[in-house]
Scaffold this motif. Sequence first.
Motif, PDB file in Angstrom:
ATOM      1  N   PRO A  84      34.696 -22.092  22.772  1.00 49.83           N
ATOM      2  CA  PRO A  84      35.569 -22.762  21.799  1.00 49.83           C
ATOM      3  C   PRO A  84      36.591 -23.634  22.515  1.00 49.83           C
ATOM      4  O   PRO A  84      36.773 -23.514  23.736  1.00 49.83           O
ATOM      5  N   PRO A  85      37.267 -24.514  21.795  1.00 48.97           N
ATOM      6  CA  PRO A  85      38.256 -25.395  22.441  1.00 48.97           C
ATOM      7  C   PRO A  85      39.339 -24.599  23.172  1.00 48.97           C
ATOM      8  O   PRO A  85      39.974 -23.725  22.596  1.00 48.97           O
ATOM      9  N   LEU A  86      39.510 -24.888  24.438  1.00 44.29           N
ATOM     10  CA  LEU A  86      40.587 -24.304  25.223  1.00 44.29           C
ATOM     11  C   LEU A  86      41.797 -25.239  25.223  1.00 44.29           C
ATOM     12  O   LEU A  86      42.925 -24.806  25.417  1.00 44.29           O
ATOM     13  N   TYR A  87      41.525 -26.524  24.994  1.00 41.21           N
ATOM     14  CA  TYR A  87      42.579 -27.547  24.964  1.00 41.21           C
ATOM     15  C   TYR A  87      42.404 -28.416  23.729  1.00 41.21           C
ATOM     16  O   TYR A  87      41.281 -28.730  23.338  1.00 41.21           O
ATOM     17  N   ILE A  88      43.514 -28.818  23.129  1.00 41.00           N
ATOM     18  CA  ILE A  88      43.481 -29.718  21.978  1.00 41.00           C
ATOM     19  C   ILE A  88      44.563 -30.798  22.148  1.00 41.00           C
ATOM     20  O   ILE A  88      45.192 -30.889  23.199  1.00 41.00           O
ATOM     21  N   PHE A  95      34.396 -31.480  27.387  1.00 38.95           N
ATOM     22  CA  PHE A  95      35.394 -32.216  26.612  1.00 38.95           C
ATOM     23  C   PHE A  95      34.746 -33.048  25.508  1.00 38.95           C
ATOM     24  O   PHE A  95      35.320 -33.244  24.440  1.00 38.95           O
ATOM     25  N   ARG A  96      33.542 -33.526  25.771  1.00 38.96           N
ATOM     26  CA  ARG A  96      32.804 -34.282  24.757  1.00 38.96           C
ATOM     27  C   ARG A  96      32.438 -33.381  23.581  1.00 38.96           C
ATOM     28  O   ARG A  96      32.549 -33.785  22.415  1.00 38.96           O
ATOM     29  N   GLU A  97      32.034 -32.145  23.882  1.00 37.09           N
ATOM     30  CA  GLU A  97      31.667 -31.201  22.822  1.00 37.09           C
ATOM     31  C   GLU A  97      32.862 -30.802  21.959  1.00 37.09           C
ATOM     32  O   GLU A  97      32.707 -30.532  20.778  1.00 37.09           O
ATOM     33  N   THR A  98      34.046 -30.741  22.561  1.00 39.01           N
ATOM     34  CA  THR A  98      35.235 -30.252  21.847  1.00 39.01           C
ATOM     35  C   THR A  98      36.188 -31.371  21.455  1.00 39.01           C
ATOM     36  O   THR A  98      37.325 -31.104  21.051  1.00 39.01           O
ATOM     37  N   ALA A  99      35.742 -32.636  21.570  1.00 44.95           N
ATOM     38  CA  ALA A  99      36.599 -33.770  21.223  1.00 44.95           C
ATOM     39  C   ALA A  99      37.014 -33.695  19.750  1.00 44.95           C
ATOM     40  O   ALA A  99      36.234 -33.296  18.884  1.00 44.95           O
ATOM     41  N   GLU A 100      38.258 -34.095  19.498  1.00 48.49           N
ATOM     42  CA  GLU A 100      38.828 -33.960  18.152  1.00 48.49           C
ATOM     43  C   GLU A 100      38.636 -35.186  17.276  1.00 48.49           C
ATOM     44  O   GLU A 100      38.934 -35.150  16.093  1.00 48.49           O
ATOM     45  N   SER A 101      38.175 -36.276  17.853  1.00 48.24           N
ATOM     46  CA  SER A 101      37.958 -37.486  17.057  1.00 48.24           C
ATOM     47  C   SER A 101      36.671 -38.160  17.495  1.00 48.24           C
ATOM     48  O   SER A 101      36.201 -37.978  18.633  1.00 48.24           O
ATOM     49  N   THR A 102      36.104 -38.944  16.589  1.00 50.14           N
ATOM     50  CA  THR A 102      34.874 -39.672  16.887  1.00 50.14           C
ATOM     51  C   THR A 102      35.094 -40.657  18.027  1.00 50.14           C
ATOM     52  O   THR A 102      34.241 -40.824  18.908  1.00 50.14           O
ATOM     53  N   ARG A 103      36.261 -41.292  18.030  1.00 51.04           N
ATOM     54  CA  ARG A 103      36.567 -42.277  19.081  1.00 51.04           C
ATOM     55  C   ARG A 103      36.647 -41.620  20.452  1.00 51.04           C
ATOM     56  O   ARG A 103      36.094 -42.136  21.431  1.00 51.04           O
ATOM     57  N   ALA A 104      37.316 -40.474  20.536  1.00 48.13           N
ATOM     58  CA  ALA A 104      37.428 -39.767  21.813  1.00 48.13           C
ATOM     59  C   ALA A 104      36.053 -39.308  22.286  1.00 48.13           C
ATOM     60  O   ALA A 104      35.716 -39.435  23.470  1.00 48.13           O
ATOM     61  N   ARG A 105      35.260 -38.783  21.362  1.00 47.71           N
ATOM     62  CA  ARG A 105      33.919 -38.314  21.728  1.00 47.71           C
ATOM     63  C   ARG A 105      33.060 -39.466  22.248  1.00 47.71           C
ATOM     64  O   ARG A 105      32.324 -39.320  23.222  1.00 47.71           O
ATOM     65  N   LYS A 106      33.169 -40.625  21.608  1.00 49.63           N
ATOM     66  CA  LYS A 106      32.382 -41.784  22.023  1.00 49.63           C
ATOM     67  C   LYS A 106      32.812 -42.271  23.409  1.00 49.63           C
ATOM     68  O   LYS A 106      31.964 -42.613  24.246  1.00 49.63           O
ATOM     69  N   LEU A 107      34.112 -42.274  23.669  1.00 48.64           N
ATOM     70  CA  LEU A 107      34.616 -42.680  24.980  1.00 48.64           C
ATOM     71  C   LEU A 107      34.069 -41.767  26.072  1.00 48.64           C
ATOM     72  O   LEU A 107      33.583 -42.227  27.117  1.00 48.64           O
ATOM     73  N   LEU A 108      34.158 -40.458  25.836  1.00 46.23           N
ATOM     74  CA  LEU A 108      33.698 -39.487  26.835  1.00 46.23           C
ATOM     75  C   LEU A 108      32.187 -39.549  27.005  1.00 46.23           C
ATOM     76  O   LEU A 108      31.668 -39.439  28.127  1.00 46.23           O
TER      77      LEU A 108
END
Length: 330
Positions: A83-87, A31-44
């Motif tokens: 590739p992203p399975l969920y968005i 989920f970190r690799e496929t995160a759609e925003s910088t904030r989400a990636r940082k949280l994960l």
Amino acid sequence: MSKQPLCSTEIGALWMTYQKKTVILRMIEYFRETAESTRARKLLDNMWKDLYPMVEELKHILQKEGAAVPIGFTEHDVNLNAPPLYINGFGVMFSRVLKEISMGMYTLHVTMTYRDDIIKYYRRLTQITHTYYYEFTTYLLEEGLLPRPTFINLPQSSAYITDKAYLKGTNILGHKRKLNTIEFGYLYHLIETNITGMQLISGFAQCADDSDLKRYFLKGQQLSKKMIAEATALLQAEDIQVPATPGGTVTNSTVSPFSEKLMTYCVYLLSNFGLGGQSFGAAFSLRNDLNATMSFLAKDVFEFARDGIHIMIANGWLEEPPSMDIHHLR
């Protein structure tokens, strides 16, 4: 005074924690690799950085005691190049559900621990869980991906229940009494978690190669739909409209980000979490029709979870917990 050895319940709790924590690490990595925003990636990413040392510490505890470290789930169970399975915020949405499961399990496991260092270990895990459950909830609310439950008029008085008809949920004319807020809360939670679970398992079914496993996941998808429909019908009968959850979307990818072993175990974990929630819902709901509905749904979930166990055993995916090999002290 020398430290006491780990007792049986502590070994069992730590073993189960290792299984669940290694599942979470693998899923967060994807989920970190496929995160759609910088904030989400940082949280994960922050959660991974906080949890990884806890898993290493757990391994060290077991090794120091001379106990075998469980196999759990490794880098072979996740495909970071998929590739992203969920968005649409799904990674954070599902991570929030994982934190709900963690809160329940740590509460149970800490009651099974007696040694000071193990109690402190679970206290630290609990603090991490509470922190990220708050962070994920805040993120989803601020991004408009998580609706808040229905608002009501504030109560203006207090009273005791004096009529046993309250339990029937109907009066002498056959009219159902209104749901109370406790009963509504369990129904709402059932809908909210099953929407996320349905999205997760829909993606699993889409990318599973094994035909039997695909059928199993599709069965789980239909079970989630049934539970959502049953709970929604109860609410709509009282003119309560459940806010729609806008977050979470399954893409058209058929490349699996996770091993079939991990996906099946994850569904098993969610099923048991669902059983726990339905048990609480049935126990604290005072209307008999709600008790009956929760009981019927729990039976379906239990049977589905058992099917998952059979699949894991048939494929050699179900790791055996430590047995009660009792050591007789002299």
